[in-house]
Each structure stands twice: as structure tokens, then as C-alpha cells.
Design an enzyme around this catalytic site. Structure first.
Site, PDB file in Angstrom:
ATOM      1  N   GLU A   1       0.892  -1.175   0.032  1.00 21.59           N
ATOM      2  CA  GLU A   1       0.107  -0.046  -0.014  1.00 21.59           C
ATOM      3  C   GLU A   1       0.672   1.290  -0.018  1.00 21.59           C
ATOM      4  O   GLU A   1       0.570   2.312  -0.842  1.00 21.59           O
ATOM      5  CB  GLU A   1      -0.853   0.105   1.077  1.00 21.59           C
ATOM      6  CG  GLU A   1      -1.979  -0.971   0.971  1.00 21.59           C
ATOM      7  CD  GLU A   1      -3.132  -1.140   2.274  1.00 21.59           C
ATOM      8  OE1 GLU A   1      -4.130  -0.909   2.201  1.00 21.59           O
ATOM      9  OE2 GLU A   1      -2.462  -1.675   3.292  1.00 21.59           O
TER      10      GLU A   1
ATOM     11  N   GLU B   1      -4.952  -9.308   2.877  1.00 21.92           N
ATOM     12  CA  GLU B   1      -5.941  -9.363   3.982  1.00 21.92           C
ATOM     13  C   GLU B   1      -7.403 -10.194   4.232  1.00 21.92           C
ATOM     14  O   GLU B   1      -7.877 -10.261   5.105  1.00 21.92           O
ATOM     15  CB  GLU B   1      -6.685  -7.635   4.226  1.00 21.92           C
ATOM     16  CG  GLU B   1      -5.483  -6.806   4.573  1.00 21.92           C
ATOM     17  CD  GLU B   1      -4.631  -6.524   3.331  1.00 21.92           C
ATOM     18  OE1 GLU B   1      -3.654  -5.658   3.704  1.00 21.92           O
ATOM     19  OE2 GLU B   1      -4.772  -6.772   2.531  1.00 21.92           O
TER      20      GLU B   1
END
Length: 269
Positions: free
Chosen positions: A123, A143
């Protein structure tokens, strides 16, 4: 009467957690180096510190280009999982703001990605301007395996780059993609053998510092601001930015250097 004011940032940077900063003024370069082996896991406090460091380097006149890299085999396998359960809702709500610091920074930011580049490691790399991948790089947003979704802007940034179909494939399946696939999809700027990563970063830094810092800042902000804009609005804003740069010292220097058949000396004004 005097009133003492205190801010958490005054002490937050006293001891950097899991990374260090190098400034090479001669090369107009700053390196933010992740150093928590073997996987360079990014802690919750580290996210706050990284944001503040990017802000400090953005204001540092010695620095023209910022490099985000890591020591060891892997860039980062992601965040401190336990930290998510311990953090307050208010702190968790700031995760994306902290990790977006490279995008807000007016200066060019390069991410040097080798080995694992997972979760928040991916990210924060997506928030950089350039991503140099290697033949060892693996990108992922895993995730879903934790019963979660990316929480620091990863799915949103990735979808802008590669579209909804490929983003669903990566996010909903927690699927890894290689450095080569990232290059093919437009996620990585370039892909090199891992042993050439340092030289590739050096070469890109040396290239970027030759340009006008004012034009670089303008180009980055224009491209970021128009990512979600309509074509007509983007062209209008581009015209305003172009018009402002026409009156800059750097543009005059660039034109004179071109006609004089010499290298320009840009000053950022």
C-alpha cells in the site's frame, strides 16, 4: 502570561521504530530504509513516524528525491497484525492518511521493492510515484486471509491502476503477483534483476534531479489532482499549470539552455 504548548510529534521522532533515514545532500537524495529483519514488519507507531518523516523531508531544501527501500531480502511482509487489535478506532481511521504521505509529498518518491511486498508494504509503495520491482518481488494484499480488507488505500489505488477485474482477483483471492506481472499490468515502473536494484534506483534518482523541481512538483500535483477528474476539467487545469510555469525562471532557463545547446541549471523558481 505564557502558555506551554505540546504536540505528540515533538517526541514521536526521537527514536524511529523499524527504520532509519539517510540524507545525501550532494546527490540531493534522502533514503527511508525499513530495517526490521527478516520481514520488515511495519508497526502501528511506525506508520505515524513515516508520515512525519515524509513531511519533514518534503520541507528539507537539501532533498530533491526520496527513496523508500528496505534492508534484507524482503521489502515488507506487511503490518503488525496484533497491533490492529490493540489500536483504538481513532488510530485505525488514520491508517490510510499516514500511508498516503508519499503521494502528498511534493517531491518524487521511489519505492524499491524486492522480495515480499505485502499488505501495508504494498500500500505504501502504491502511494509512491515510481515502483522498481525485481525478479524476486511478490506483491499482495492478503487481508482476506485474516477476515479483513486492505485498510490503507491499497484496493482503491490498485483499482485506479489496473481496473476492477484485476483488483478483485488480487484482493478477493489474496493472490500474489510477480514483479514481471506488476510491470505488465502497469503497477511497476520497471523490473530489474534483484542484484541491479540499487543501480536502477541510483539511475532514476540521477535522472529526476536533472529536471526543474518546480516543474516536477507541478506535474506530480497535476496528475494526482486530475486522476478522478473529467477530461475537460483535466485539460483546463493542465492549461492553468502550464501558464503559471511559463513565467518561471526555470522555464526561461530551459528555453535558453535548449537554444544555447547546453545543459540547463534549474533553481526551482
Amino acid at each position: 502570561m505564557t502558555t506551554e504548548l505540546h504536540h505528540p510529534a515533538q517526541t514521536l521522532l526521537d527514536k524511529l521504530d523499524g527504520f532509519f533515514v539517510e540524507i545525501d545532500a550532494a546527490r540531493q537524495r534522502a533514503d527511508i530504509v525499513l530495517t526490521r529483519p527478516p520481514f520488515n514488519i511495519i508497526s502501528m507507531p511506525q506508520r505515524d513516524q513515516l508520515r512525519l518523516v515524509f513531511e519533514a523531508l518534503d520541507a528539507d531544501e537539501r532533498v530533491r528525491v526520496i527513496v523508500l527501500r528496505a534492508e534484507g531480502e524482503h521489502f515488507s511482509s506487511g503490518g503488525d497484525i496484533k497491533g490492529f487489535l490493540e489500536a483504538s478506532p481513532e488510530h485505525v481511521s488514520k491508517l490510510a492518511w499516514n500511508i498516503a504521505a508519499p503521494a502528498r509529498c511534493a517531491k518524487p518518491v521511489i519505492a524499491a521493492n524486492q522480495g515480499y511486498c505485502f499488505g501495508v508494504g504494498f500500500e505504501i509503495s502504491l502511494a509512491c510515484d515510481f515502483r522498481i520491482a525485481t525478479d524476486t518481488t511478490q506483491y499482495a494484499l492478503p487481508e482476506q486471509k485474516l477476515g479483513q480488507i486492505p485498510g490503507s488505500g491499497g484496493s482503491a489505488r490498485l483499482q485506479k491502476m489496473v481496473g476492477i477485474t484485476r483488483t478483485k482477483d488480487i484482493v478477493m483471492r489474496s493472490r500474489r503477483i510477480s514483479g514481471q506481472q506488476a510491470l505488465d499490468w502497469g503497477v511497476a515502473t520497471m523490473m530489474v534483476p534483484v542484484e541491479e536494484l540499487g543501480r536502477a534506483v541510483d539511475g532514476l534518482v540521477e535522472e529526476l534531479v536533472q529536471f526543474s523541481p518546480l516543474a516536477q512538483r507541478t506535474a506530480k500535483k497535476l496528475l494526482n489532482d486530475t486522476e478522478d477528474a473529467s477530461l475537460s476539467a483535466s485539460i483546463e487545469l493542465e492549461g492553468h499549470c502550464y501558464s503559471r510555469l511559463r513565467s518561471s525562471d526555470d522555464f526561461r532557463e530551459g528555453v535558453e539552455a535548449f537554444h544555447g545547446k547546453r545543459a540547463p541549471t534549474f533553481r526551482g523558481s
